[in-house]
Design a protein around this motif. Structure first.
Motif, PDB file in Angstrom:
ATOM      1  N   UNK A  84      -9.738   7.973  -9.521  1.00  0.00           N
ATOM      2  CA  UNK A  84     -10.779   7.576 -10.465  1.00  0.00           C
ATOM      3  C   UNK A  84     -10.512   8.221 -11.815  1.00  0.00           C
ATOM      4  N   UNK A  85     -10.424   7.399 -12.848  1.00  0.00           N
ATOM      5  CA  UNK A  85     -10.340   7.896 -14.219  1.00  0.00           C
ATOM      6  C   UNK A  85     -11.595   7.407 -14.942  1.00  0.00           C
ATOM      7  N   UNK A  86     -12.173   8.253 -15.769  1.00  0.00           N
ATOM      8  CA  UNK A  86     -13.386   7.860 -16.486  1.00  0.00           C
ATOM      9  C   UNK A  86     -13.018   6.976 -17.668  1.00  0.00           C
ATOM     10  N   UNK A  87     -13.528   5.766 -17.657  1.00  0.00           N
ATOM     11  CA  UNK A  87     -13.261   4.830 -18.748  1.00  0.00           C
ATOM     12  C   UNK A  87     -14.064   5.257 -19.977  1.00  0.00           C
ATOM     13  N   UNK A  88     -13.498   5.118 -21.160  1.00  0.00           N
ATOM     14  CA  UNK A  88     -14.240   5.515 -22.366  1.00  0.00           C
ATOM     15  C   UNK A  88     -15.453   4.626 -22.590  1.00  0.00           C
ATOM     16  N   UNK A  89     -16.518   5.211 -23.119  1.00  0.00           N
ATOM     17  CA  UNK A  89     -17.712   4.449 -23.483  1.00  0.00           C
ATOM     18  C   UNK A  89     -17.571   4.021 -24.937  1.00  0.00           C
ATOM     19  N   UNK A  90     -17.488   2.717 -25.151  1.00  0.00           N
ATOM     20  CA  UNK A  90     -17.309   2.190 -26.499  1.00  0.00           C
ATOM     21  C   UNK A  90     -18.661   1.810 -27.103  1.00  0.00           C
ATOM     22  N   UNK A  91     -19.004   2.441 -28.212  1.00  0.00           N
ATOM     23  CA  UNK A  91     -20.234   2.102 -28.913  1.00  0.00           C
ATOM     24  C   UNK A  91     -19.914   1.063 -29.992  1.00  0.00           C
ATOM     25  N   UNK A  92     -20.684  -0.005 -30.018  1.00  0.00           N
ATOM     26  CA  UNK A  92     -20.487  -1.043 -31.022  1.00  0.00           C
ATOM     27  C   UNK A  92     -21.856  -1.483 -31.529  1.00  0.00           C
ATOM     28  N   UNK A  93     -21.873  -2.204 -32.626  1.00  0.00           N
ATOM     29  CA  UNK A  93     -23.144  -2.570 -33.240  1.00  0.00           C
ATOM     30  C   UNK A  93     -23.481  -4.036 -32.993  1.00  0.00           C
ATOM     31  N   UNK A 103     -21.292   6.478 -17.131  1.00  0.00           N
ATOM     32  CA  UNK A 103     -22.639   6.342 -16.576  1.00  0.00           C
ATOM     33  C   UNK A 103     -22.622   6.154 -15.067  1.00  0.00           C
ATOM     34  N   UNK A 104     -21.536   5.602 -14.540  1.00  0.00           N
ATOM     35  CA  UNK A 104     -21.421   5.397 -13.098  1.00  0.00           C
ATOM     36  C   UNK A 104     -20.880   6.630 -12.377  1.00  0.00           C
ATOM     37  N   UNK A 105     -20.528   7.675 -13.135  1.00  0.00           N
ATOM     38  CA  UNK A 105     -19.928   8.855 -12.520  1.00  0.00           C
ATOM     39  C   UNK A 105     -20.832  10.085 -12.597  1.00  0.00           C
ATOM     40  N   UNK A 106     -22.048   9.940 -13.097  1.00  0.00           N
ATOM     41  CA  UNK A 106     -22.929  11.084 -13.260  1.00  0.00           C
ATOM     42  C   UNK A 106     -24.229  10.887 -12.506  1.00  0.00           C
ATOM     43  N   UNK A 107     -24.896  11.998 -12.224  1.00  0.00           N
ATOM     44  CA  UNK A 107     -26.202  11.958 -11.582  1.00  0.00           C
ATOM     45  C   UNK A 107     -26.120  11.733 -10.085  1.00  0.00           C
ATOM     46  N   UNK A 108     -27.281  11.752  -9.430  1.00  0.00           N
ATOM     47  CA  UNK A 108     -27.322  11.605  -7.971  1.00  0.00           C
ATOM     48  C   UNK A 108     -26.838  10.249  -7.479  1.00  0.00           C
ATOM     49  N   UNK A 109     -26.866   9.247  -8.352  1.00  0.00           N
ATOM     50  CA  UNK A 109     -26.408   7.918  -7.949  1.00  0.00           C
ATOM     51  C   UNK A 109     -24.962   7.641  -8.290  1.00  0.00           C
ATOM     52  N   UNK A 110     -24.189   8.681  -8.550  1.00  0.00           N
ATOM     53  CA  UNK A 110     -22.773   8.498  -8.911  1.00  0.00           C
ATOM     54  C   UNK A 110     -22.045   7.699  -7.831  1.00  0.00           C
ATOM     55  N   UNK A 111     -21.234   6.749  -8.262  1.00  0.00           N
ATOM     56  CA  UNK A 111     -20.530   5.874  -7.320  1.00  0.00           C
ATOM     57  C   UNK A 111     -19.461   6.610  -6.524  1.00  0.00           C
ATOM     58  N   UNK A 112     -18.862   7.654  -7.118  1.00  0.00           N
ATOM     59  CA  UNK A 112     -17.773   8.360  -6.459  1.00  0.00           C
ATOM     60  C   UNK A 112     -18.016   9.863  -6.511  1.00  0.00           C
ATOM     61  N   UNK A 113     -17.781  10.524  -5.386  1.00  0.00           N
ATOM     62  CA  UNK A 113     -17.832  11.973  -5.319  1.00  0.00           C
ATOM     63  C   UNK A 113     -16.531  12.451  -4.688  1.00  0.00           C
ATOM     64  N   UNK A 114     -16.063  13.599  -5.144  1.00  0.00           N
ATOM     65  CA  UNK A 114     -14.710  14.009  -4.807  1.00  0.00           C
ATOM     66  C   UNK A 114     -14.627  15.210  -3.867  1.00  0.00           C
ATOM     67  N   UNK A 154       0.801  -1.231   0.000  1.00  0.00           N
ATOM     68  CA  UNK A 154       0.000   0.000   0.000  1.00  0.00           C
ATOM     69  C   UNK A 154       0.831   1.277   0.000  1.00  0.00           C
ATOM     70  N   UNK A 155       2.063   1.207   0.486  1.00  0.00           N
ATOM     71  CA  UNK A 155       2.895   2.415   0.542  1.00  0.00           C
ATOM     72  C   UNK A 155       3.759   2.577  -0.711  1.00  0.00           C
ATOM     73  N   UNK A 156       3.645   1.630  -1.646  1.00  0.00           N
ATOM     74  CA  UNK A 156       4.455   1.714  -2.859  1.00  0.00           C
ATOM     75  C   UNK A 156       3.657   1.529  -4.126  1.00  0.00           C
ATOM     76  N   UNK A 157       2.308   1.604  -4.027  1.00  0.00           N
ATOM     77  CA  UNK A 157       1.452   1.325  -5.172  1.00  0.00           C
ATOM     78  C   UNK A 157       0.421   2.422  -5.352  1.00  0.00           C
ATOM     79  N   UNK A 158       0.269   2.873  -6.574  1.00  0.00           N
ATOM     80  CA  UNK A 158      -0.806   3.794  -6.936  1.00  0.00           C
ATOM     81  C   UNK A 158      -1.969   2.965  -7.462  1.00  0.00           C
ATOM     82  N   UNK A 159      -3.166   3.216  -6.934  1.00  0.00           N
ATOM     83  CA  UNK A 159      -4.362   2.479  -7.348  1.00  0.00           C
ATOM     84  C   UNK A 159      -5.293   3.409  -8.111  1.00  0.00           C
ATOM     85  N   UNK A 160      -5.632   3.009  -9.333  1.00  0.00           N
ATOM     86  CA  UNK A 160      -6.503   3.812 -10.194  1.00  0.00           C
ATOM     87  C   UNK A 160      -7.682   2.946 -10.613  1.00  0.00           C
ATOM     88  N   UNK A 161      -8.903   3.456 -10.441  1.00  0.00           N
ATOM     89  CA  UNK A 161     -10.109   2.750 -10.849  1.00  0.00           C
ATOM     90  C   UNK A 161     -10.652   3.399 -12.116  1.00  0.00           C
TER      91      UNK A 161
END
Length: 553
Positions: A496-505, A456-467, A444-451
């Motif tokens: 927290x980094x926002x993961x890109x939203x990939x649109x596919x068909x 969609x999980x970062x917007x609105x009142x139900x956002x999982x993380x607030x800063x 824990x003292x030598x590692x950076x953790x990025x989620x």
């Protein structure tokens, strides 16, 4: 571009900061602020304004060394800079924790020192030669010095100033400030021309002024009609300003018992950018003053941005620069800056102090993945490119629900492998968005953790993380990711980094989420379902077809 013709205006002194519009005396109400911006536009319609450059302070003064020779010394406003004379041989000691500053200082002092013999007369007439307290207020730009990226390397000699000693009532205590002093501009221009002869050898230019011109009238009505929500109350910016009083020189108390300025920039960012509730940060009695500060910050930012969006210069549009400087008594009694969105663009400066780099970076890509498919695989692969050398892990649980989460952990792992992702990349976690079981394997003292969390999980009142701040006034554990070198280890914070939203068909329709896939499966016949498997994994896989048939009801 002829750099020798221009003079760049920057911060007012070696350690000072230029005023924002809301710092100006007489700007007491929201209407006063609007009136100031309208006066600014009238001024700009007839006059250019100098660009404000995002450089690093590289002010220099001329001192006499113990050996009796003249040398330039770096002056950045610190007491030791005055007492010790930070000549080129002392840079490594002075900036031992900031290698970027050592490099900067070496480049700057080399250029000024090499031009010394040929500029003695100009230095005498400008007051520097015989007075070590007189200095050139200088800015250093090389590529992406702070936030703005520049194509040219240059030194901007801003003004001639003098260091003023201030004696405290405490015996023996001395501090320093600076003030502008009169100088002959023609002599300074001659000096700049001579220094350029040396600077060019090092791929630098010494410059004077870059004017910015207003090319289109700003549309303040559009800005004032924009919506602003504070403390769950939504109104137009104009309506907010009509009832707002400038909280200049007022303070607010945080729930942590700390006291900050009512117009604190960090408080504005927490409430507007990070969507924190103001009541969670500020004592109830001080909420009105805090709201006033936030409104003035927001109006200054958006009205300023509207001006900069309609300004151009030889360095490009005003919106791509730090801002402009307004110096007209018809507009305001003091010089002030218009910077728009500049303070939002926060990138790591190469001159920031550096600490021990983390020994490891782990990137967690959490989710239910019901089902996992090529869209998810694209996100995973983009994270591997974004964080080379990091452990990029797909975290998911073994939780099963017949409708929304029909697939087990092992079944999703088969889908991950079918998506051309190594099965070792997926790991089980009771709560993937905490991933305690996974992170327990790292120091824990030598590692950076990025989620990496979906938008969609970062917007609105139900956002999982607030800063925002915690109730005790300290920063919340999770913070927005900026750059790996700007992160602390996971024992202090996660990022927290926002993961890109990939649109596919799928079946020719654009799809962004697993729930849409399940609905398409339920609505399709056998032929279409086989095509869904092909669309999700690039080829028909009978095992997954049978699994979908059994699990998605």
């Amino acid at each position: 571009m002829n750099f020798q013709r221009f003079f760049i205006l920057n911060e007012g002194g070696a350690g000072g900061h230029m005023a924002h519009p809301f710092d100006i005396g007489g700007v007491n109400t929201g209407q006063d602020l609007i009136d100031l911006f309208n006066r600014t536009v009238r001024f700009l319609s007839k006059n250019p304004a100098p660009l404000k450059i995002d450089g690093a302070n590289a002010s220099v003064r001329l001192i006499t060394t113990p050996a009796g020779t003249k040398q330039f010394a770096l002056y950045r406003g610190a007491k030791k800079d005055v007492k010790e004379g930070i000549t080129i041989d002392k840079l490594a000691e002075r900036f031992s924790e900031s290698p970027g500053m050592v490099k900067l200082g070496t480049q700057v002092l080399t250029i000024f020192n090499e031009s010394l013999l040929n500029t003695t007369e100009e230095l005498r007439r400008l007051g520097l030669y015989n007075d070590p307290f007189v200095f050139f207020n200088t800015e250093f730009v090389s590529g992406s010095t702070n936030v703005i990226g520049y194509k040219n390397n240059f030194l901007a000699i801003h003004l001639v100033e003098k260091i003023i000693e201030k004696k405290s009532l405490i015996k023996g205590s001395v501090s320093y400030t600076s003030q502008k002093i009169p100088y002959n501009k023609e002599v300074l221009e001659q000096y700049v021309e001579k220094v350029n002869a040396v600077a060019e050898k090092y791929n630098f230019k010494v410059i004077h002024q870059i004017p910015a011109q207003l090319v289109n009238p700003p549309d303040f009505n559009k800005v004032l009609q924009s919506s602003l929500t504070i403390n769950n109350e939504e109104k137009s910016l104009k309506d907010w300003l009509e009832q707002t009083i400038n909280p200049l020189n007022k303070s607010v108390h945080l729930k942590s018992n700390k006291t900050i300025a009512a117009n604190n920039q960090g408080l504005y960012l927490d409430v507007i950018e990070r969507q924190a509730q103001i009541g969670d940060l500020v004592d109830a009695k001080d909420i009105p003053a805090a709201i006033n500060g936030i409104v003035f910050w927001h109006a200054t930012r958006l009205l300023g941005k509207e001006i900069l969006d309609n300004i151009t210069s030889e360095l490009g549009p005003g919106s791509t620069q730090e801002g402009i400087v307004i110096n007209s008594k018809k507009v305001a009694p003091i010089i002030f800056k218009i910077t728009g969105d500049f303070f939002i663009r926060n990138q790591l400066s190469p001159f920031k102090k550096v600490g021990k780099p983390p020994s490891k970076v782990v990137v967690i890509y959490p989710g239910r993945f019901q089902p996992f498919h090529l869209g998810h695989a694209s996100v995973y692969n983009s994270l591997r490119k974004q964080f080379p050398g990091a452990d990029v892990i797909i975290a998911t649980s073994d939780k099963v629900d017949p409708i929304d989460s029909p697939f087990t952990f092992d079944e999703r792992k088969k889908m991950i492998v079918a998506s051309n992702v190594n099965g070792t990349a997926v790991q089980k976690a009771t709560n993937p968005y905490l991933a305690k079981e996974i992170l327990a394997e790292y120091d824990p003292s030598g590692t950076v953790a990025i989620f990496a969390v979906g938008a969609k999980d970062m917007t609105g009142p139900g956002a999982r993380f607030k800063f925002g701040l915690k109730k005790d006034g300290n920063l919340a554990y999770y913070q927005p990711f900026k750059a790996v070198n700007d992160c602390v280890t996971l024992d202090k914070h996660g990022y927290i980094v926002t993961a890109p939203t990939m649109t596919f068909k799928v079946l020719g329709k654009p799809v962004t989420g697993a729930s849409e896939v399940r609905e398409l499966w339920r609505a399709s016949n056998e032929i279409k379902r086989k095509q869904i498997i092909v669309d999700l994994y690039g080829t028909f896989i009978p095992e997954l077809y049978n699994l979908f048939t059994i699990k998605i009801k």
